[in-house]
Design a protein around this motif. Structure first.
Motif, PDB file in Angstrom:
ATOM      1  N   ILE A 196       0.850  -1.208   0.000  1.00  0.00           N
ATOM      2  CA  ILE A 196       0.000   0.000   0.000  1.00  0.00           C
ATOM      3  C   ILE A 196       0.883   1.255   0.000  1.00  0.00           C
ATOM      4  O   ILE A 196       0.640   2.204  -0.754  1.00  0.00           O
ATOM      5  CB  ILE A 196      -0.955  -0.005   1.219  1.00  0.00           C
ATOM      6  N   SER A 197       1.941   1.242   0.816  1.00  0.00           N
ATOM      7  CA  SER A 197       2.836   2.416   0.858  1.00  0.00           C
ATOM      8  C   SER A 197       3.440   2.671  -0.510  1.00  0.00           C
ATOM      9  O   SER A 197       3.514   3.821  -0.973  1.00  0.00           O
ATOM     10  CB  SER A 197       3.963   2.200   1.873  1.00  0.00           C
ATOM     11  N   GLU A 198       3.870   1.578  -1.170  1.00  0.00           N
ATOM     12  CA  GLU A 198       4.454   1.740  -2.516  1.00  0.00           C
ATOM     13  C   GLU A 198       3.424   2.323  -3.494  1.00  0.00           C
ATOM     14  O   GLU A 198       3.731   3.213  -4.281  1.00  0.00           O
ATOM     15  CB  GLU A 198       4.904   0.392  -3.071  1.00  0.00           C
ATOM     16  N   ALA A 199       2.203   1.788  -3.410  1.00  0.00           N
ATOM     17  CA  ALA A 199       1.156   2.255  -4.344  1.00  0.00           C
ATOM     18  C   ALA A 199       0.867   3.739  -4.113  1.00  0.00           C
ATOM     19  O   ALA A 199       0.816   4.528  -5.069  1.00  0.00           O
ATOM     20  CB  ALA A 199      -0.115   1.430  -4.163  1.00  0.00           C
ATOM     21  N   GLY A 203       1.324   7.526  -6.307  1.00  0.00           N
ATOM     22  CA  GLY A 203       0.112   8.283  -6.649  1.00  0.00           C
ATOM     23  C   GLY A 203      -1.057   7.400  -7.048  1.00  0.00           C
ATOM     24  O   GLY A 203      -2.017   7.863  -7.663  1.00  0.00           O
ATOM     25  N   ASN A 204      -0.996   6.122  -6.696  1.00  0.00           N
ATOM     26  CA  ASN A 204      -2.047   5.173  -7.101  1.00  0.00           C
ATOM     27  C   ASN A 204      -3.078   5.040  -5.976  1.00  0.00           C
ATOM     28  O   ASN A 204      -2.916   4.227  -5.064  1.00  0.00           O
ATOM     29  CB  ASN A 204      -1.419   3.816  -7.427  1.00  0.00           C
ATOM     30  N   THR A 205      -4.130   5.832  -6.063  1.00  0.00           N
ATOM     31  CA  THR A 205      -5.071   5.963  -4.939  1.00  0.00           C
ATOM     32  C   THR A 205      -6.458   5.382  -5.223  1.00  0.00           C
ATOM     33  O   THR A 205      -7.322   5.391  -4.352  1.00  0.00           O
ATOM     34  CB  THR A 205      -5.251   7.457  -4.595  1.00  0.00           C
ATOM     35  N   ALA A 206      -6.689   4.887  -6.437  1.00  0.00           N
ATOM     36  CA  ALA A 206      -8.047   4.478  -6.846  1.00  0.00           C
ATOM     37  C   ALA A 206      -8.365   3.042  -6.399  1.00  0.00           C
ATOM     38  O   ALA A 206      -7.461   2.268  -6.078  1.00  0.00           O
ATOM     39  CB  ALA A 206      -8.163   4.593  -8.367  1.00  0.00           C
ATOM     40  N   GLU A 331      -9.499  10.719  -0.110  1.00  0.00           N
ATOM     41  CA  GLU A 331      -8.081  10.668   0.279  1.00  0.00           C
ATOM     42  C   GLU A 331      -7.392   9.560  -0.537  1.00  0.00           C
ATOM     43  O   GLU A 331      -6.594   9.833  -1.394  1.00  0.00           O
ATOM     44  CB  GLU A 331      -7.983  10.416   1.775  1.00  0.00           C
ATOM     45  N   ASP A 332      -7.753   8.313  -0.290  1.00  0.00           N
ATOM     46  CA  ASP A 332      -7.254   7.194  -1.115  1.00  0.00           C
ATOM     47  C   ASP A 332      -7.966   5.911  -0.696  1.00  0.00           C
ATOM     48  O   ASP A 332      -8.632   5.876   0.343  1.00  0.00           O
ATOM     49  CB  ASP A 332      -5.725   7.025  -1.009  1.00  0.00           C
ATOM     50  N   PHE A 333      -7.803   4.848  -1.504  1.00  0.00           N
ATOM     51  CA  PHE A 333      -8.529   3.585  -1.265  1.00  0.00           C
ATOM     52  C   PHE A 333      -8.265   3.007   0.117  1.00  0.00           C
ATOM     53  O   PHE A 333      -9.124   2.354   0.707  1.00  0.00           O
ATOM     54  CB  PHE A 333      -8.144   2.558  -2.350  1.00  0.00           C
TER      55      PHE A 333
END
Ligand code: URP
Ligand code: ZN
Ligand code: ZN
Length: 464
Positions: A196-199, A203-206, A331-333
């Motif tokens: 999750i931290s890497e994603a 900028g991968n929040t979807a 914010e993010d997934f």
């Protein structure tokens, strides 16, 4: 004294089917036979329909707050929804706070149950978050005598529910001593957090990144570890919400070694795939854990249900409102509280997509949704069966009636339905709980204040 007579239905149990009448008096089944010549307060003509034991949902969340968001359903609302779908026994989770004495955790859960009385029986699993203090270990030894013969461990969700190996070990040792069963949410929480931290750093929040950050390997590794702990400690172990073949393989291997290790899956894994996470914001409907998998996993699950590997179907009902989840997605997934509603639709979905589709027999449907969940949770012979002396929880099932699942008609307070617009054929025409009609033709006809269901230890079937 109250009595209910069901005439002329095809009784379906895990073991077979036959035509007979069933008489319930004062909450228990007292007679089963052809052409019973007795009067009763309530009489149902079930000709052309099935009579099955009330559904037993071994895995639902009614009292839960996750990532700061409380469930939309309390015990009353969730059990009314369950009853409409033919489920008359539901299991919830009592959560220990970090370091909290276990009697306090149980007392809080009982108070919440009393504040929102359920219309069905409700059993409790005790979620252990911290079991390194010897005082807590001693307290856990006392819990089964209070009718709570199942403990729950989360191997994911660090800083929320996740336990470390010492607590897992201690919990399983107490379970082995006391005969309790240990339910395990098996995902490798640390690996997932790193992904999750890497994603997020990229900028991968979807929503699709909820799926890619919880890959199959993180589930399979955790199931393997849980099974190894089960083998070392001797604890009966039940892996919840299993999603795919690689996660089932260690369960099958454990069964082949004669270990009391069991597997559960849920309708959302059987009937949805990872495309649920697509579609922009709508994809948040797929944010539950483990995530929905690529489509081939569905076949793996159906085969394990019909063959070997999976023993039960629960719902993991968790009714976090769509609107609140959408706010979190800004914010993010990873900020969206995980979970999916579904306590009402389980029997209908599995009947329609499982039995009518030729994937399961009628008997397997009853076994997976009623009989085995009851047996594994210490209710064998009392729930999930149609036998003289058993609780009179009975469902008259109309195999031909069709309805459309929708948020507009569901009984849960949740503001969406994961199966919106789906047609199912086969639905309860009457639900009898504790010998008394509860839902008839889709209407709640009684609102009894039922409550806590105390249980003994699980009785294992020979050879498993
Ligand atoms: O995403 C899920 N499954 N939410 C409910 C809590 C749990 O993990 O069972
Ligand atoms: Zn879980
Ligand atoms: Zn759950």
């Amino acid at each position: 004294m109250s009595s209910t007579l069901i005439r002329g239905g095809l009784i379906v149990t895990a073991l077979g089917r036959y035509e007979a009448d069933v008489l319930a008096v004062d909450g228990k089944i007292v007679q089963i036979g052809a052409g019973l010549d007795v009067a009763a307060d309530h009489v149902f003509d079930a000709r052309g329909q099935y009579v099955i034991p009330g559904g037993v949902d071994p895995h639902a969340h009614m009292k839960i707050t996750f990532k700061g968001v409380p469930s939309a359903d309390d015990f009353t609302a969730a059990t009314i929804a369950a009853a409409h779908g033919g489920t008359t026994t539901v299991f919830d989770f009592a959560f220990q706070e970090f370091g909290q004495p276990l009697p306090d955790a149980m007392a809080e859960w009982h108070a919440a149950l009393a504040a929102a009385p359920p219309v069905t029986d409700v059993g409790a699993h005790l979620v252990i978050r911290d079991l390194t203090d010897p005082a807590r270990v001693d307290e856990l030894r006392e819990i089964p005598a209070q009718g709570v013969t199942s403990f729950k461990l989360f191997m994911a969700y660090r800083n929320q529910f996740m336990v470390g190996d010492p607590a897992m070990w201690n919990t399983m040792k107490v379970a082995a001593e006391t005969g309790a069963i240990v339910l395990v949410h098996a995902e490798n929480g640390d690996a997932i957090d790193a992904l999750i931290s890497e994603a997020l750093a990229g900028g991968n929040t979807a929503p699709p990144f909820h799926g890619t950050t919880r890959p199959i390997e993180t589930e399979a590794e955790a199931v393997t570890r849980a099974v190894m702990f089960a083998e070392l400690t001797g604890a009966k172990t039940y892996i919840v919400h299993t999603t795919c073949g690689p996660a089932i393989a260690p369960i099958v291997a454990a069964k082949m070694r004669g270990l009391p290790v069991y597997g559960e899956t849920c309708p959302q894994y059987l009937l949805h795939d990872d495309s649920l996470l697509q579609g922009g914001d709508e994809g948040l409907k797929g944010i539950f854990s483990p995530p929905p998998r690529p489509a081939p996993a569905q076949d793996e699950l159906w085969h394990a249900l019909a063959g070997v590997g999976l023993d039960t179907i629960g719902t993991d009902h968790c009714a976090f409102p769509y609107t609140m989840r959408l706010e979190r997605l800004e914010e993010d997934f990873s900020k969206v509280p995980n979970g999916v509603p579904g306590i009402e639709e389980r029997l209908e979905l599995i009947f329609d997509r499982g039995v009518r589709a030729g994937r399961l027999t009628l008997e397997q449907w009853v076994d997976l949704c009623c009989t085995t969940p009851a047996r594994l949770m210490g209710l064998g012979g009392r729930k999930g069966v149609i036998e003289v002396g058993a609780d009179a929880d009975l469902v008259i099932w109309d195999p031909e009636r069709t309805r459309t699942l929708s948020v507009a008609t569901q009984k849960s307070n949740c503001d969406y339905n994961l199966y919106e617009g789906w047609q199912v054929t086969g639905t309860p025409s009457a639900v009898i709980a504790g010998g008394v009609p509860l839902v008839v033709d889709g209407a709640l006809v009684d609102q009894p204040a039922r409550g806590f269901l105390a249980r003994g230890p699980a009785v294992e079937a020979a050879g498993v």
